[in-house]
Design a protein around this motif. Structure first.
Motif, PDB file in Angstrom:
ATOM      1  N   THR A   3      66.033  18.257  57.201  1.00 13.82           N
ATOM      2  CA  THR A   3      65.336  18.799  58.358  1.00 13.82           C
ATOM      3  C   THR A   3      64.240  17.824  58.761  1.00 13.82           C
ATOM      4  OG1 THR A   3      65.783  21.016  57.584  1.00 13.82           O
ATOM      5  CG2 THR A   3      64.077  20.782  59.227  1.00 13.82           C
ATOM      6  N   THR A   4      64.241  17.438  60.026  1.00 17.30           N
ATOM      7  CA  THR A   4      63.228  16.522  60.543  1.00 17.30           C
ATOM      8  C   THR A   4      62.327  17.279  61.507  1.00 17.30           C
ATOM      9  OG1 THR A   4      64.615  15.892  62.399  1.00 17.30           O
ATOM     10  CG2 THR A   4      64.834  14.578  60.390  1.00 17.30           C
ATOM     11  N   ASN A   5      61.340  16.602  62.044  1.00 17.19           N
ATOM     12  CA  ASN A   5      60.454  17.243  63.016  1.00 17.19           C
ATOM     13  C   ASN A   5      61.015  17.184  64.426  1.00 17.19           C
ATOM     14  OD1 ASN A   5      58.508  18.138  61.247  1.00 17.19           O
ATOM     15  ND2 ASN A   5      57.436  16.187  61.263  1.00 17.19           N
ATOM     16  N   THR A   6      62.112  16.484  64.608  1.00 15.93           N
ATOM     17  CA  THR A   6      62.723  16.404  65.920  1.00 15.93           C
ATOM     18  C   THR A   6      64.216  16.622  65.783  1.00 15.93           C
ATOM     19  OG1 THR A   6      61.068  14.762  66.501  1.00 15.93           O
ATOM     20  CG2 THR A   6      62.898  15.004  67.994  1.00 15.93           C
ATOM     21  N   SER A   7      64.749  17.513  66.587  1.00 16.03           N
ATOM     22  CA  SER A   7      66.178  17.789  66.608  1.00 16.03           C
ATOM     23  C   SER A   7      66.790  17.050  67.792  1.00 16.03           C
ATOM     24  CB  SER A   7      66.396  19.292  66.762  1.00 16.03           C
ATOM     25  OG  SER A   7      67.720  19.565  67.127  1.00 16.03           O
ATOM     26  N   LEU A   8      68.007  16.573  67.629  1.00 12.95           N
ATOM     27  CA  LEU A   8      68.689  15.878  68.716  1.00 12.95           C
ATOM     28  C   LEU A   8      68.741  16.724  69.984  1.00 12.95           C
ATOM     29  CD1 LEU A   8      71.694  14.300  66.761  1.00 12.95           C
ATOM     30  CD2 LEU A   8      69.671  13.126  67.647  1.00 12.95           C
ATOM     31  N   ALA A   9      68.961  18.030  69.836  1.00 10.65           N
ATOM     32  CA  ALA A   9      69.091  18.914  70.997  1.00 10.65           C
ATOM     33  C   ALA A   9      67.798  19.015  71.805  1.00 10.65           C
ATOM     34  CB  ALA A   9      69.523  20.301  70.554  1.00 10.65           C
ATOM     35  N   PHE A  54      62.832  31.048  73.477  1.00  9.20           N
ATOM     36  CA  PHE A  54      63.196  30.904  72.071  1.00  9.20           C
ATOM     37  C   PHE A  54      64.434  30.025  72.066  1.00  9.20           C
ATOM     38  CE2 PHE A  54      61.011  34.900  72.233  1.00  9.20           C
ATOM     39  CZ  PHE A  54      60.415  35.071  70.990  1.00  9.20           C
ATOM     40  N   ALA A  55      64.501  29.039  71.179  1.00 15.44           N
ATOM     41  CA  ALA A  55      65.688  28.196  71.112  1.00 15.44           C
ATOM     42  C   ALA A  55      65.852  27.654  69.703  1.00 15.44           C
ATOM     43  CB  ALA A  55      65.583  27.050  72.108  1.00 15.44           C
ATOM     44  N   THR A  56      67.108  27.466  69.312  1.00 20.70           N
ATOM     45  CA  THR A  56      67.402  26.857  68.013  1.00 20.70           C
ATOM     46  C   THR A  56      68.570  25.893  68.160  1.00 20.70           C
ATOM     47  OG1 THR A  56      68.927  28.605  67.320  1.00 20.70           O
ATOM     48  CG2 THR A  56      66.611  28.846  66.655  1.00 20.70           C
ATOM     49  N   ALA A  57      68.609  24.953  67.221  1.00 21.33           N
ATOM     50  CA  ALA A  57      69.717  24.005  67.132  1.00 21.33           C
ATOM     51  C   ALA A  57      69.760  23.470  65.714  1.00 21.33           C
ATOM     52  CB  ALA A  57      69.514  22.852  68.119  1.00 21.33           C
ATOM     53  N   ALA A  58      70.953  23.077  65.292  1.00 19.10           N
ATOM     54  CA  ALA A  58      71.072  22.381  64.013  1.00 19.10           C
ATOM     55  C   ALA A  58      70.458  20.997  64.207  1.00 19.10           C
ATOM     56  CB  ALA A  58      72.532  22.268  63.606  1.00 19.10           C
ATOM     57  N   ASP A  59      69.805  20.488  63.182  1.00 16.40           N
ATOM     58  CA  ASP A  59      69.128  19.200  63.282  1.00 16.40           C
ATOM     59  C   ASP A  59      70.012  18.082  63.817  1.00 16.40           C
ATOM     60  OD1 ASP A  59      66.757  20.226  62.338  1.00 16.40           O
ATOM     61  OD2 ASP A  59      67.045  19.518  60.294  1.00 16.40           O
ATOM     62  N   ASP A  60      71.281  18.092  63.415  1.00 11.04           N
ATOM     63  CA  ASP A  60      72.165  16.994  63.785  1.00 11.04           C
ATOM     64  C   ASP A  60      73.061  17.315  64.989  1.00 11.04           C
ATOM     65  OD1 ASP A  60      73.677  18.895  62.511  1.00 11.04           O
ATOM     66  OD2 ASP A  60      74.637  17.517  61.106  1.00 11.04           O
ATOM     67  N   ASP A  61      72.777  18.396  65.695  1.00 15.99           N
ATOM     68  CA  ASP A  61      73.572  18.794  66.856  1.00 15.99           C
ATOM     69  C   ASP A  61      72.812  18.459  68.135  1.00 15.99           C
ATOM     70  OD1 ASP A  61      75.335  19.938  68.654  1.00 15.99           O
ATOM     71  OD2 ASP A  61      75.429  21.869  67.639  1.00 15.99           O
ATOM     72  N   GLU A  62      73.514  17.962  69.124  1.00 18.19           N
ATOM     73  CA  GLU A  62      72.885  17.610  70.399  1.00 18.19           C
ATOM     74  C   GLU A  62      72.796  18.792  71.355  1.00 18.19           C
ATOM     75  OE1 GLU A  62      74.737  14.140  72.034  1.00 18.19           O
ATOM     76  OE2 GLU A  62      74.324  12.950  70.257  1.00 18.19           O
ATOM     77  N   THR A  63      73.301  19.959  70.942  1.00 18.97           N
ATOM     78  CA  THR A  63      73.260  21.123  71.817  1.00 18.97           C
ATOM     79  C   THR A  63      72.531  22.285  71.151  1.00 18.97           C
ATOM     80  OG1 THR A  63      75.401  21.896  71.009  1.00 18.97           O
ATOM     81  CG2 THR A  63      75.416  20.519  72.994  1.00 18.97           C
ATOM     82  N   GLU A  82      70.770  22.925  85.354  1.00 13.24           N
ATOM     83  CA  GLU A  82      70.586  21.493  85.606  1.00 13.24           C
ATOM     84  C   GLU A  82      69.658  20.867  84.565  1.00 13.24           C
ATOM     85  OE1 GLU A  82      68.712  18.591  89.015  1.00 13.24           O
ATOM     86  OE2 GLU A  82      69.642  20.472  89.656  1.00 13.24           O
ATOM     87  N   THR A  83      68.573  21.549  84.227  1.00 15.76           N
ATOM     88  CA  THR A  83      67.621  21.032  83.243  1.00 15.76           C
ATOM     89  C   THR A  83      68.254  20.919  81.866  1.00 15.76           C
ATOM     90  OG1 THR A  83      65.740  21.915  84.453  1.00 15.76           O
ATOM     91  CG2 THR A  83      65.407  21.465  82.104  1.00 15.76           C
ATOM     92  N   LEU A  84      68.998  21.935  81.458  1.00 21.40           N
ATOM     93  CA  LEU A  84      69.587  21.930  80.126  1.00 21.40           C
ATOM     94  C   LEU A  84      70.739  20.935  80.019  1.00 21.40           C
ATOM     95  CD1 LEU A  84      69.522  25.733  79.325  1.00 21.40           C
ATOM     96  CD2 LEU A  84      67.930  23.965  78.540  1.00 21.40           C
ATOM     97  N   GLY A  85      71.513  20.799  81.094  1.00 18.18           N
ATOM     98  CA  GLY A  85      72.577  19.804  81.154  1.00 18.18           C
ATOM     99  C   GLY A  85      73.437  19.748  79.906  1.00 18.18           C
ATOM    100  N   SER A  86      73.462  18.594  79.264  1.00 20.56           N
ATOM    101  CA  SER A  86      74.322  18.370  78.105  1.00 20.56           C
ATOM    102  C   SER A  86      73.795  19.032  76.833  1.00 20.56           C
ATOM    103  CB  SER A  86      74.493  16.869  77.866  1.00 20.56           C
ATOM    104  OG  SER A  86      73.237  16.289  77.559  1.00 20.56           O
ATOM    105  N   ASN A  87      72.646  19.708  76.919  1.00 18.79           N
ATOM    106  CA  ASN A  87      72.077  20.373  75.742  1.00 18.79           C
ATOM    107  C   ASN A  87      72.601  21.788  75.529  1.00 18.79           C
ATOM    108  OD1 ASN A  87      69.481  18.520  76.747  1.00 18.79           O
ATOM    109  ND2 ASN A  87      70.053  18.344  74.608  1.00 18.79           N
ATOM    110  N   ILE A  88      73.568  22.212  76.358  1.00 17.92           N
ATOM    111  CA  ILE A  88      74.196  23.521  76.178  1.00 17.92           C
ATOM    112  C   ILE A  88      75.697  23.310  76.004  1.00 17.92           C
ATOM    113  CG2 ILE A  88      72.447  24.931  77.301  1.00 17.92           C
ATOM    114  CD1 ILE A  88      74.059  24.711  79.895  1.00 17.92           C
ATOM    115  N   LYS A  89      76.344  24.304  75.388  1.00 15.03           N
ATOM    116  CA  LYS A  89      77.772  24.156  75.097  1.00 15.03           C
ATOM    117  C   LYS A  89      78.479  25.502  75.170  1.00 15.03           C
ATOM    118  CE  LYS A  89      76.959  24.890  70.197  1.00 15.03           C
ATOM    119  NZ  LYS A  89      76.966  24.338  68.872  1.00 15.03           N
TER     120      LYS A  89
END
Length: 176
Positions: A3-9, A54-63, A82-89
């Motif tokens: 777990t890092t302090n920044t997630s790809l998503a 509220f939002a969550t993502a796996a550390d290694d997931d871009e979405t 439009e803002t979320l773009g490629s960060n949703i799936k």
């Protein structure tokens, strides 16, 4: 998985200065999960926000695996997409509460294959709406820290399988 302090998503949203007023912006208690609780800026002029997000993502997931928040009007949904773009799936769980929907309205709206639950909100908070909507125990939730609350809400949301009438964004505009 570390777990890092920044997630790809969240990296792009953070780099663009869209993650505002964070009560949580970091790892949660679930190993490998990154969480955010705050506001997400959708547009600058005019200023449009996804409030009480509220939002969550796996550390290694871009979405994002889970997202919930409130919009002042249904008409801001395209700005959110439009803002979320490629960060949703497809398969993510996204709950958007909208102030100008009739109280009985509950829809699922798809944008580019990604489904959003679009729900009404009155004068209550997104947090309270989610607790009621997902049948979470308010007493237990009060004893949790912010990261635990985000985990509990995300876990329940990710298991949510109820379906609602599927409509297009344009059909929703006609129903306002």
């Amino acid at each position: 998985m570390t777990t890092t302090n920044t997630s790809l998503a969240f990296q792009r949203l953070e780099a663009e200065g869209r993650l505002l007023k964070p009560a949580l912006h970091g790892p949660t208690h679930v190993t490998g999960r990154f969480g955010f609780r705050g506001e997400i800026a959708l547009t600058i002029e005019p200023r449009v926000m996804l409030e009480a997000a509220f939002a969550t993502a796996a550390d290694d997931d871009e979405t994002l695996s889970f997202l919930a928040g409130s919009l002042t009007t249904y008409k801001h949904l395209p700005a959110l997409i439009e803002t979320l773009g490629s960060n949703i799936k497809a398969g993510g769980k996204y709950f958007i509460y909208v102030s100008d929907l009739d109280r009985a309205s509950r829809y699922q709206i798809e944008f580019n294959g990604v489904s959003f639950y679009v729900l009404p909100i009155d004068d209550t908070s997104v947090y309270n709406e989610l607790i009621d909507f997902l049948y979470l125990d308010k007493t237990k939730m009060k004893k949790m820290d912010t990261a635990e609350k985000v985990d509990a809400i995300a876990d329940a949301a990710l298991k949510y399988t109820q379906t609602y009438e599927i409509i297009s964004f344009e059909e929703g505009l006609k129903r306002l």
